[in-house]
Write a protein that holds these residues in place. Sequence first.
Motif, mmCIF file in Angstrom:
data_model
loop_
_atom_site.group_PDB
_atom_site.id
_atom_site.type_symbol
_atom_site.label_atom_id
_atom_site.label_comp_id
_atom_site.label_asym_id
_atom_site.label_seq_id
_atom_site.Cartn_x
_atom_site.Cartn_y
_atom_site.Cartn_z
ATOM 1 N N LEU A 130 1.379 6.581 -6.860
ATOM 2 C CA LEU A 130 0.267 7.447 -7.242
ATOM 3 C C LEU A 130 0.678 8.911 -7.148
ATOM 4 O O LEU A 130 0.425 9.695 -8.077
ATOM 5 N N ASP A 131 1.339 9.288 -6.068
ATOM 6 C CA ASP A 131 1.819 10.669 -5.923
ATOM 7 C C ASP A 131 2.823 11.023 -7.016
ATOM 8 O O ASP A 131 2.768 12.110 -7.597
ATOM 9 N N ASP A 132 3.758 10.096 -7.304
ATOM 10 C CA ASP A 132 4.758 10.333 -8.351
ATOM 11 C C ASP A 132 4.103 10.502 -9.716
ATOM 12 O O ASP A 132 4.479 11.384 -10.490
ATOM 13 N N LEU A 133 3.108 9.664 -10.003
ATOM 14 C CA LEU A 133 2.433 9.735 -11.297
ATOM 15 C C LEU A 133 1.578 10.992 -11.415
ATOM 16 O O LEU A 133 1.468 11.568 -12.503
ATOM 17 N N ASP A 134 0.988 11.426 -10.313
ATOM 18 C CA ASP A 134 0.257 12.698 -10.328
ATOM 19 C C ASP A 134 1.201 13.848 -10.657
ATOM 20 O O ASP A 134 0.851 14.759 -11.412
ATOM 21 N N ALA A 135 2.418 13.810 -10.115
ATOM 22 C CA ALA A 135 3.419 14.848 -10.402
ATOM 23 C C ALA A 135 3.822 14.820 -11.871
ATOM 24 O O ALA A 135 3.978 15.874 -12.501
ATOM 25 N N ILE A 136 3.968 13.630 -12.430
ATOM 26 C CA ILE A 136 4.285 13.514 -13.854
ATOM 27 C C ILE A 136 3.124 14.071 -14.677
ATOM 28 O O ILE A 136 3.330 14.797 -15.648
ATOM 29 N N ASP A 143 0.834 -1.210 0.000
ATOM 30 C CA ASP A 143 0.000 0.000 0.000
ATOM 31 C C ASP A 143 0.865 1.255 0.000
ATOM 32 O O ASP A 143 0.576 2.211 -0.733
ATOM 33 N N ALA A 144 1.927 1.247 0.793
ATOM 34 C CA ALA A 144 2.823 2.410 0.834
ATOM 35 C C ALA A 144 3.444 2.649 -0.540
ATOM 36 O O ALA A 144 3.522 3.792 -1.004
ATOM 37 N N ARG A 145 3.873 1.570 -1.200
ATOM 38 C CA ARG A 145 4.511 1.726 -2.525
ATOM 39 C C ARG A 145 3.499 2.193 -3.561
ATOM 40 O O ARG A 145 3.794 3.065 -4.374
ATOM 41 N N LEU A 146 2.316 1.626 -3.559
ATOM 42 C CA LEU A 146 1.301 2.033 -4.537
ATOM 43 C C LEU A 146 0.878 3.484 -4.322
ATOM 44 O O LEU A 146 0.707 4.233 -5.292
ATOM 45 N N HIS A 147 0.742 3.913 -3.068
ATOM 46 C CA HIS A 147 0.354 5.303 -2.793
ATOM 47 C C HIS A 147 1.470 6.277 -3.183
ATOM 48 O O HIS A 147 1.186 7.360 -3.706
ATOM 49 N N SER A 148 2.724 5.895 -2.939
ATOM 50 C CA SER A 148 3.818 6.795 -3.342
ATOM 51 C C SER A 148 3.930 6.844 -4.865
ATOM 52 O O SER A 148 4.225 7.901 -5.435
ATOM 53 N N VAL A 165 -4.440 8.823 -14.382
ATOM 54 C CA VAL A 165 -4.020 7.935 -13.305
ATOM 55 C C VAL A 165 -5.227 7.668 -12.416
ATOM 56 O O VAL A 165 -5.895 8.603 -11.980
ATOM 57 N N VAL A 166 -5.492 6.384 -12.147
ATOM 58 C CA VAL A 166 -6.606 5.996 -11.288
ATOM 59 C C VAL A 166 -6.101 4.953 -10.295
ATOM 60 O O VAL A 166 -5.404 4.012 -10.682
ATOM 61 N N PHE A 167 -6.457 5.141 -9.028
ATOM 62 C CA PHE A 167 -6.138 4.150 -7.999
ATOM 63 C C PHE A 167 -7.450 3.745 -7.356
ATOM 64 O O PHE A 167 -8.129 4.567 -6.751
ATOM 65 N N SER A 168 -7.817 2.466 -7.503
ATOM 66 C CA SER A 168 -9.085 1.994 -6.969
ATOM 67 C C SER A 168 -8.956 0.531 -6.571
ATOM 68 O O SER A 168 -8.451 -0.291 -7.345
ATOM 69 N N ASN A 169 -9.405 0.219 -5.366
ATOM 70 C CA ASN A 169 -9.406 -1.152 -4.862
ATOM 71 C C ASN A 169 -8.048 -1.842 -4.978
ATOM 72 O O ASN A 169 -7.958 -3.016 -5.359
ATOM 73 N N GLY A 170 -6.995 -1.114 -4.686
ATOM 74 C CA GLY A 170 -5.659 -1.702 -4.708
ATOM 75 C C GLY A 170 -5.054 -1.831 -6.086
ATOM 76 O O GLY A 170 -4.006 -2.451 -6.249
ATOM 77 N N VAL A 171 -5.698 -1.258 -7.096
ATOM 78 C CA VAL A 171 -5.199 -1.330 -8.468
ATOM 79 C C VAL A 171 -4.875 0.075 -8.954
ATOM 80 O O VAL A 171 -5.733 0.961 -8.943
ATOM 81 N N ILE A 187 10.594 15.382 -19.360
ATOM 82 C CA ILE A 187 10.042 15.527 -18.020
ATOM 83 C C ILE A 187 10.985 14.815 -17.067
ATOM 84 O O ILE A 187 11.373 13.671 -17.300
ATOM 85 N N GLU A 188 11.348 15.496 -15.996
ATOM 86 C CA GLU A 188 12.215 14.872 -15.014
ATOM 87 C C GLU A 188 11.404 13.864 -14.206
ATOM 88 O O GLU A 188 10.404 14.201 -13.593
ATOM 89 N N ILE A 189 11.853 12.609 -14.254
ATOM 90 C CA ILE A 189 11.163 11.542 -13.556
ATOM 91 C C ILE A 189 11.922 11.221 -12.276
ATOM 92 O O ILE A 189 13.072 10.801 -12.327
ATOM 93 N N ASN A 190 11.294 11.441 -11.146
ATOM 94 C CA ASN A 190 11.884 11.125 -9.838
ATOM 95 C C ASN A 190 10.873 10.282 -9.057
ATOM 96 O O ASN A 190 9.954 10.835 -8.464
ATOM 97 N N LEU A 191 11.061 8.974 -9.092
ATOM 98 C CA LEU A 191 10.169 8.115 -8.337
ATOM 99 C C LEU A 191 10.680 8.010 -6.911
ATOM 100 O O LEU A 191 11.837 7.682 -6.685
ATOM 101 N N SER A 192 9.792 8.275 -5.967
ATOM 102 C CA SER A 192 10.184 8.151 -4.556
ATOM 103 C C SER A 192 10.299 6.667 -4.227
ATOM 104 O O SER A 192 9.716 5.819 -4.884
ATOM 105 N N LYS A 193 11.066 6.381 -3.216
ATOM 106 C CA LYS A 193 11.303 4.974 -2.843
ATOM 107 C C LYS A 193 10.328 4.535 -1.788
ATOM 108 O O LYS A 193 9.974 5.106 -0.883
#
Length: 145
Positions: free
Chosen positions: A51-57, A44-49, A68-74, A139-145
Amino acid sequence: MFRATCSVRPIAALAKPRSGHAFQHRVYSASANELDHAFHAAADARLHSLLDDLDAIGEQCEAPGFDVVFSNGVLTLNTGIAGTYVINKQPPNRQIWLSSPISGPKRFDHIEGAWVDSKRTDKLDELLQREFSTIFKGIEINLSK
């Protein structure tokens, strides 16, 4: 005519030691519930982070159809350019599964704090970093860990 038979032993009978044998207690480092809880917390922590990274992109991306859509763990990412990514939890296997329009399907296990491909060839973060850098040029891509 075929007839199947089976014998049913009461649960109490299963708990009794055989004559001459003492109970042996097995010691596990973590219960299944603890492992499941740890998996869900990490996934859950990885998927939520992500989601934040993809929203920034998405805020920088001008590709028509980017969504970008996050629903029911997908987590579903329509790049608008290269196709659709689907990233989701697989609780029975304790894995994160990725469907990528570039690299195809992959399964990731949580090993020492990183999501590692079940074939041990890629880490989820590094793979997505490479692919997103290729798709979203400029676009600068910075995925959080």
